[in-house]
Motif scaffolding. Structure first.
Motif, mmCIF file in Angstrom:
data_model
loop_
_atom_site.group_PDB
_atom_site.id
_atom_site.type_symbol
_atom_site.label_atom_id
_atom_site.label_comp_id
_atom_site.label_asym_id
_atom_site.label_seq_id
_atom_site.Cartn_x
_atom_site.Cartn_y
_atom_site.Cartn_z
ATOM 1 N N UNK A 1 0.864 -1.180 0.000
ATOM 2 C CA UNK A 1 0.000 0.000 0.000
ATOM 3 C C UNK A 1 0.899 1.227 0.000
ATOM 4 N N UNK A 2 0.285 2.379 -0.177
ATOM 5 C CA UNK A 2 1.025 3.634 -0.099
ATOM 6 C C UNK A 2 0.524 4.371 1.136
ATOM 7 N N UNK A 3 1.461 4.843 1.956
ATOM 8 C CA UNK A 3 1.140 5.599 3.158
ATOM 9 C C UNK A 3 1.359 7.074 2.862
ATOM 10 N N UNK A 4 0.327 7.881 3.092
ATOM 11 C CA UNK A 4 0.417 9.320 2.878
ATOM 12 C C UNK A 4 0.380 10.039 4.222
ATOM 13 N N UNK A 5 1.388 10.890 4.429
ATOM 14 C CA UNK A 5 1.448 11.766 5.595
ATOM 15 C C UNK A 5 1.604 13.189 5.062
ATOM 16 N N UNK A 6 1.553 14.157 5.976
ATOM 17 C CA UNK A 6 1.691 15.560 5.570
ATOM 18 C C UNK A 6 2.816 16.190 6.378
#
Length: 145
Positions: free
Chosen positions: A16-21
């Motif tokens: 999966x791809x983990x998105x953070x900011x």
């Protein structure tokens, strides 16, 4: 796609791809290995080569724990396309005792980790929103998750 189907499809995905900011508001997206248990998703810093153990994703989560995960499948037969997104709140766990169960779940899922267990830290994501879509030609995934 309902929550149960989205959860099952994510649990069956291999990556999966983990998105953070970041502090500057810019998204940071990385591929991850993971394990799903109900509304929890586990991922860990592992032995794959990295320039530092203090990864951008960990710094971002410390400042803003809201994250998103995305898994998908692309095939030329567009009726078989699908994607799943899980939004939630992440916690970075560094205590050895609290990391044991998430790492055990990762070891059970990925043979590579049986030879070299992740050392952590571990990211635990409590999913609070599941969403997704699947084309008409993709069979539903049945899972005990």
């Amino acid at each position: 796609m309902d929550e149960a189907a989205a959860r099952a499809r994510l649990a069956a995905a291999r990556v999966a791809r983990l998105a953070t900011v970041g502090d500057d508001g810019r998204p940071h997206v990385v591929p991850i290995t993971f394990a799903v248990e109900d509304d929890l998703v586990f991922t860990a810093v592992d032995h794959k080569p990295k320039s530092t153990r203090r990864l951008q994703r960990l710094r971002n989560i410390a400042r803003n724990p809201r994250v998103a995960l995305l898994a998908d499948e692309y095939v030329d037969d567009w009726t078989r396309l699908w994607w799943v997104r899980a939004d939630g709140v992440a916690t970075v766990v560094e205590d050895a005792e609290r990391m044991r169960h998430p790492i055990d779940a990762l070891v059970a899922r990925y043979p590579q980790y049986r030879e070299h267990r992740p050392e952590g830290p571990v990211i635990v994501i409590r999913v609070d929103a599941w969403s997704g879509w699947a084309g008409t030609g993709h069979p539903p995934i049945v899972s005990a998750v």
